[in-house]
Structure formats: structure tokens, C-alpha cells
Design a protein around this motif. Structure first.
Motif, PDB file in Angstrom:
ATOM      1  N   ASN A  14       0.832  -1.212   0.000  1.00  0.00           N
ATOM      2  CA  ASN A  14       0.000   0.000   0.000  1.00  0.00           C
ATOM      3  C   ASN A  14       0.861   1.255   0.000  1.00  0.00           C
ATOM      4  OD1 ASN A  14      -2.482  -1.246  -0.091  1.00  0.00           O
ATOM      5  ND2 ASN A  14      -2.936  -1.001   2.090  1.00  0.00           N
ATOM      6  N   ALA A  15       1.957   1.227   0.774  1.00  0.00           N
ATOM      7  CA  ALA A  15       2.856   2.374   0.817  1.00  0.00           C
ATOM      8  C   ALA A  15       3.454   2.646  -0.557  1.00  0.00           C
ATOM      9  CB  ALA A  15       3.962   2.135   1.844  1.00  0.00           C
ATOM     10  N   PHE A  16       3.902   1.597  -1.244  1.00  0.00           N
ATOM     11  CA  PHE A  16       4.463   1.776  -2.583  1.00  0.00           C
ATOM     12  C   PHE A  16       3.411   2.337  -3.540  1.00  0.00           C
ATOM     13  CE2 PHE A  16       7.655  -1.882  -1.722  1.00  0.00           C
ATOM     14  CZ  PHE A  16       8.521  -1.006  -1.105  1.00  0.00           C
ATOM     15  N   LYS A  17       2.182   1.860  -3.423  1.00  0.00           N
ATOM     16  CA  LYS A  17       1.130   2.356  -4.303  1.00  0.00           C
ATOM     17  C   LYS A  17       0.814   3.823  -4.021  1.00  0.00           C
ATOM     18  CE  LYS A  17      -0.994  -2.136  -5.241  1.00  0.00           C
ATOM     19  NZ  LYS A  17      -2.150  -3.037  -5.054  1.00  0.00           N
ATOM     20  N   ARG A  18       0.874   4.218  -2.764  1.00  0.00           N
ATOM     21  CA  ARG A  18       0.672   5.631  -2.435  1.00  0.00           C
ATOM     22  C   ARG A  18       1.788   6.496  -3.031  1.00  0.00           C
ATOM     23  NH1 ARG A  18      -3.352   6.297   1.275  1.00  0.00           N
ATOM     24  NH2 ARG A  18      -3.945   4.453   2.509  1.00  0.00           N
ATOM     25  N   ILE A  19       3.022   6.018  -2.923  1.00  0.00           N
ATOM     26  CA  ILE A  19       4.155   6.776  -3.458  1.00  0.00           C
ATOM     27  C   ILE A  19       4.023   6.956  -4.966  1.00  0.00           C
ATOM     28  CG2 ILE A  19       6.654   6.702  -3.856  1.00  0.00           C
ATOM     29  CD1 ILE A  19       6.889   5.221  -1.158  1.00  0.00           C
ATOM     30  N   ALA A  20       3.530   5.916  -5.636  1.00  0.00           N
ATOM     31  CA  ALA A  20       3.438   5.937  -7.102  1.00  0.00           C
ATOM     32  C   ALA A  20       2.111   6.478  -7.608  1.00  0.00           C
ATOM     33  CB  ALA A  20       3.647   4.518  -7.642  1.00  0.00           C
ATOM     34  N   SER A  21       1.322   7.078  -6.743  1.00  0.00           N
ATOM     35  CA  SER A  21      -0.027   7.489  -7.135  1.00  0.00           C
ATOM     36  C   SER A  21      -0.029   8.563  -8.224  1.00  0.00           C
ATOM     37  CB  SER A  21      -0.796   7.999  -5.913  1.00  0.00           C
ATOM     38  OG  SER A  21      -0.153   9.143  -5.352  1.00  0.00           O
ATOM     39  N   GLY A  22       1.036   9.346  -8.330  1.00  0.00           N
ATOM     40  CA  GLY A  22       1.038  10.423  -9.293  1.00  0.00           C
ATOM     41  C   GLY A  22       1.718  10.131 -10.615  1.00  0.00           C
ATOM     42  N   VAL A  23       2.204   8.896 -10.808  1.00  0.00           N
ATOM     43  CA  VAL A  23       2.922   8.582 -12.047  1.00  0.00           C
ATOM     44  C   VAL A  23       1.941   8.154 -13.129  1.00  0.00           C
ATOM     45  CG1 VAL A  23       4.938   7.876 -10.708  1.00  0.00           C
ATOM     46  CG2 VAL A  23       3.321   6.137 -11.506  1.00  0.00           C
ATOM     47  N   SER A  24       2.416   8.077 -14.351  1.00  0.00           N
ATOM     48  CA  SER A  24       1.565   7.683 -15.466  1.00  0.00           C
ATOM     49  C   SER A  24       1.257   6.188 -15.408  1.00  0.00           C
ATOM     50  CB  SER A  24       2.256   7.992 -16.792  1.00  0.00           C
ATOM     51  OG  SER A  24       3.370   7.121 -16.990  1.00  0.00           O
ATOM     52  N   HIS A  25       0.292   5.776 -16.216  1.00  0.00           N
ATOM     53  CA  HIS A  25      -0.081   4.364 -16.303  1.00  0.00           C
ATOM     54  C   HIS A  25       1.116   3.507 -16.674  1.00  0.00           C
ATOM     55  CE1 HIS A  25      -1.554   0.749 -18.377  1.00  0.00           C
ATOM     56  NE2 HIS A  25      -2.620   0.827 -17.598  1.00  0.00           N
ATOM     57  N   ASP A  26       1.863   3.917 -17.677  1.00  0.00           N
ATOM     58  CA  ASP A  26       3.011   3.128 -18.122  1.00  0.00           C
ATOM     59  C   ASP A  26       4.104   3.087 -17.071  1.00  0.00           C
ATOM     60  OD1 ASP A  26       1.814   2.474 -20.498  1.00  0.00           O
ATOM     61  OD2 ASP A  26       2.873   3.985 -21.691  1.00  0.00           O
ATOM     62  N   GLU A  27       4.338   4.194 -16.389  1.00  0.00           N
ATOM     63  CA  GLU A  27       5.350   4.208 -15.342  1.00  0.00           C
ATOM     64  C   GLU A  27       4.952   3.310 -14.184  1.00  0.00           C
ATOM     65  OE1 GLU A  27       7.341   8.648 -15.612  1.00  0.00           O
ATOM     66  OE2 GLU A  27       5.314   8.449 -14.784  1.00  0.00           O
ATOM     67  N   ARG A  28       3.685   3.332 -13.816  1.00  0.00           N
ATOM     68  CA  ARG A  28       3.214   2.470 -12.734  1.00  0.00           C
ATOM     69  C   ARG A  28       3.377   1.005 -13.101  1.00  0.00           C
ATOM     70  NH1 ARG A  28      -1.291   4.684 -12.151  1.00  0.00           N
ATOM     71  NH2 ARG A  28      -2.637   3.262 -13.305  1.00  0.00           N
ATOM     72  N   ALA A  29       3.028   0.662 -14.319  1.00  0.00           N
ATOM     73  CA  ALA A  29       3.185  -0.726 -14.762  1.00  0.00           C
ATOM     74  C   ALA A  29       4.652  -1.153 -14.726  1.00  0.00           C
ATOM     75  CB  ALA A  29       2.613  -0.893 -16.167  1.00  0.00           C
ATOM     76  N   ALA A  30       5.548  -0.242 -15.117  1.00  0.00           N
ATOM     77  CA  ALA A  30       6.976  -0.559 -15.084  1.00  0.00           C
ATOM     78  C   ALA A  30       7.444  -0.793 -13.659  1.00  0.00           C
ATOM     79  CB  ALA A  30       7.778   0.575 -15.726  1.00  0.00           C
ATOM     80  N   LEU A  31       7.096   0.102 -12.764  1.00  0.00           N
ATOM     81  CA  LEU A  31       7.573   0.023 -11.392  1.00  0.00           C
ATOM     82  C   LEU A  31       7.078  -1.232 -10.677  1.00  0.00           C
ATOM     83  CD1 LEU A  31       7.023   3.751 -10.368  1.00  0.00           C
ATOM     84  CD2 LEU A  31       9.222   2.628 -10.738  1.00  0.00           C
ATOM     85  N   PHE A  32       5.828  -1.623 -10.944  1.00  0.00           N
ATOM     86  CA  PHE A  32       5.238  -2.735 -10.199  1.00  0.00           C
ATOM     87  C   PHE A  32       5.400  -4.093 -10.868  1.00  0.00           C
ATOM     88  CE2 PHE A  32       3.109   0.799  -8.097  1.00  0.00           C
ATOM     89  CZ  PHE A  32       3.160   0.398  -6.769  1.00  0.00           C
ATOM     90  N   SER A  33       5.677  -4.123 -12.171  1.00  0.00           N
ATOM     91  CA  SER A  33       5.779  -5.448 -12.795  1.00  0.00           C
ATOM     92  C   SER A  33       6.695  -5.507 -14.016  1.00  0.00           C
ATOM     93  CB  SER A  33       4.385  -5.963 -13.184  1.00  0.00           C
ATOM     94  OG  SER A  33       3.751  -5.090 -14.114  1.00  0.00           O
TER      95      SER A  33
END
Length: 350
Positions: A315-334
Motif C-alpha cells: 500500500n505504501a508503494f502504491k501511495r508513493i506511485a499514485s502520481g505517475v503515469s499508467h506506463d510508469e506504474r506498470a513498469a515500477l510494479f511489474s
């Protein structure tokens, strides 16, 4: 290498139970890019414990995990060089358990980072080939203990390596041997060692170098109370490393005591909001320097379980990444982890 008492924070399940959260964005696919499994005097964390953490509180969508060397289940007998093959066998067995579907939908230990002794130089090849024969396609990299500091107050591993191991030609020859097999090198070092890591990474441009745990900005021992100086030195060294195209960064591991956070001393475990505030500067600096396509989140469990539960951590990681783009979020998490370790992702629903 010197063996010392494991310096990890104890896992206190009763304390962790005081802070429960429901998984945010439960459909977001996650590859946990770094965790361990072991059965030690300091605690047990095997398939059942991993499964329980993954499925807790509704659960995050952990599609796959990367098992990383921690000297578990080394062979008791046989040649010294071949003893780490036992760890690969162990991790592969756990992977088979999860691949059966009996432990849920997560493909745990789908990628394995082994611990063949790279100081053997080119002679490490038979060990690598034995691990490949044991694990099939699951062996994706190697890691050796490298975290070293002159101060006894700075310890994060039960193994203390030689201080100059990264500079030794035999070790560098072992690292270059990884390229022959398409394997990556995972590296856990402190920020005081990042310049030595730069030299190592530059000497093996054909090998992908994965920097574990933010590159270890220290907050204890002689670095306690020196956050501004540490941050400046850490950022400068990471900027140099980021200039090398063969480097990647793992975002996590800040639950270890050497980072200097005091979460474990509090009456209640930290919330995901508290962790996000504390760790966001580390994540943001790494993503700014390396880019999201070269960064990946990791749990570092069960080590970081000394300060937080699995659901709260993600949850903490998702909060930190809440402002990034869809593609950036996908990269960071998987996607970065999948690309780095050669994993096939299922259909995404983000």
C-alpha cells in the motif's frame, strides 16, 4: 568471508497485527522483485508464510516473485563450490509448489537469483551449469555478499565479505562469466560502496547489474544524524551509476535497521501513509535518475517484516506511485522486473 550473528530486526506478529489495512488497487499486477525464504534460529519463512502474507487482508495481486540468494539450504556435503546449488534446488522446489496452483495463483520463485561464488572467476561455470540443470529456466541471476563497512555498527547481513571483493579480478571474471549464460548480477552494497560498484558495472557492460535496496543510503553508525551529507553523496554516486545502461534499481529494503528509520521502536507499526512519507524521497530520486523503466519495487521479505506487514508495505508503494503515469506504474510494479528477469506477465488489468 566472516559469518556474524544475523542483524535483522525480529518479526513480531502480535505487534504487526496492531496495524491492518486492506489492499489498495487490488487488481494492479505486481512482481515482487526481491524476497527470501529461510528456516533459521532467528525465524522461519517458507512457502506457507509467504503464501499467508500474499493472501492477507484481501491481498495484492502478486502475479510472480523473484527469490534472491540468502544462503538458505546450502548443501552440507560435497565440494565447497557446489554447496550453493542446494539453495537453487530449494527455491526451485518452492517454485514447483506454487506452480501447481495449490498455493494460489501467484507464481512464487518464478525467477531465482542464486549464490554461486563469483570469486571463482571462470571456474564458476560448472556451478552455474549445475544450477541451470537443477532449476531449468528459473535461474535468472546471481548474488554474492558484498555489503561491507568498517564500522561494527553498520551490519545488515550475517556474512561480512572482504572489503575489496568488487575490485578483485577473480570476482570480476566471475561476473563477466554470467554474460555467457544470460544471467544478471544482483548487488547489495551501502552508499559508501557505490563508486566501487560503478567501476565493477563499467567493467562488465554486457551484464545487467541490479542494485538492491535503493543502493543503501546509511543512517546508522558514523552516518547517524548525517542525512544531508549522506543524501548528497548517495545521489551523486547513483547519478554516475544511472549513466551506465546496464544498471537497474530495486526500490525497497528500507525496513532494514541500517537505513536509520525508527519504526520498530514505536508502540504501533507504521501505516502505509507513514511509510510513504518516509520512503518517497528515496523512490523519487531513484526514478528521476534511472527512469521508471529501470526501477522495480521489492518487498525484501521477511527482512522488512521487522517493521511492516506485506499488505501495508505494498500500500505504501502504491501511495508513493499514485502520481505517475499508467506506463510508469506498470513498469515500477511489474514490467521492469519481468523484463530484467525474463518473466512472462499475464494479461494486465490496471
Amino acid at each position: 568471508m566472516q559469518i556474524v550473528h544475523a542483524p535483522h530486526l525480529p518479526v513480531r506478529d502480535d505487534w504487526l497485527a496492531l496495524r491492518e489495512e486492506t489492499a489498495l488497487q487490488p487488481d494492479l499486477p505486481i512482481v515482487d522483485a526481491h524476497h527470501h525464504l529461510w528456516d533459521r534460529q532467528t525465524g522461519r519463512y517458507l512457502a506457507d508464510e509467504l503464501r499467508s502474507d500474499i493472501e492477507g487482508n484481501g491481498g495484492h495481486r502478486i502475479v510472480s516473485t523473484v527469490y534472491v540468494q540468502c544462503r538458505s539450504m546450502l548443501r552440507a556435503n560435497g565440494p565447497e563450490a557446489m554447496k550453493p546449488v542446494g539453495e537453487a534446488e530449494f527455491a526451485n522446489g518452492v517454485a514447483a509448489m506454487f506452480a501447481s496452483g495449490a498455493y494460489g495463483s501467484t507464481r512464487a520463485c518464478e525467477a531465482i537469483v542464486g549464490g554461486a561464488d563469483l570469486s571463482l572467476g571462470g571456474e564458476v561455470a560448472p556451478v552455474i551449469e549445475s544450477m541451470l540443470a537443477t532449476t531449468g529456466s528459473r535461474l535468472r541471476g546471481m548474488r554474492n555478499p558484498l555489503a561491507w563497512h568498517a564500522s561494527e555498527a553498520v551490519r545488515s547481513s550475517p556474512v561480512v565479505p572482504p572489503h575489496d571483493l568488487m575490485e578483485r579480478e577473480s570476482f570480476r571474471a566471475g561476473v563477466r562469466t554470467l554474460a555467457r549464460y544470460g544471467l544478471v548480477l544482483d548487488v547489495w552494497v551501502y552508499h559508501t560502496q557505490l563508486d566501487a560498484l560503478y567501476a565493477l558495472a563499467a567493467s562488465a557492460p554486457e551484464v545487467t547489474i541490479v542494485i538492491d535496496h535503493f543502493g543503501g543510503p546509511l543512517g546508522v553508525g558514523p552516518h547517524a544524524g548525517q542525512s544531508a551529507q549522506t543524501r548528497a553523496a548517495w545521489t551523486d554516486s547513483l547519478r554516475r551509476l544511472a549513466s551506465l545502461p546496464n544498471t537497474r534499481m530495486k526500490l525497497g529494503g528500507a525496513g532494514m535497521g541500517v537505513f536509520g528509520f525508527d519504526f520498530a521502536t514505536q508502540a504501533l507499526p507504521p501505516s502505509s501513509e507513514t511509510l510513504a512519507r518516509a520512503w518517497a524521497p528515496l523512490v523519487e530520486t531513484c526514478v528521476e535518475l534511472f527512469g521508471a523503466q529501470r526501477c522495480m519495487f521489492e518487498s525484501n521479505f521477511p527482512v522488512d517484516k521487522g517493521v511492516t506487514g506485506y499488505t501495508v508495505l505494498w500500500n505504501a508503494f502504491k501511495r508513493i506511485a499514485s502520481g505517475v503515469s499508467h506506463d510508469e506504474r506498470a513498469a515500477l510494479f511489474s514490467r521492469t522486473a519481468a523484463t530484467t528477469y525474463g518473466l512472462d506477465l499475464p494479461g494486465e488489468n490496471t
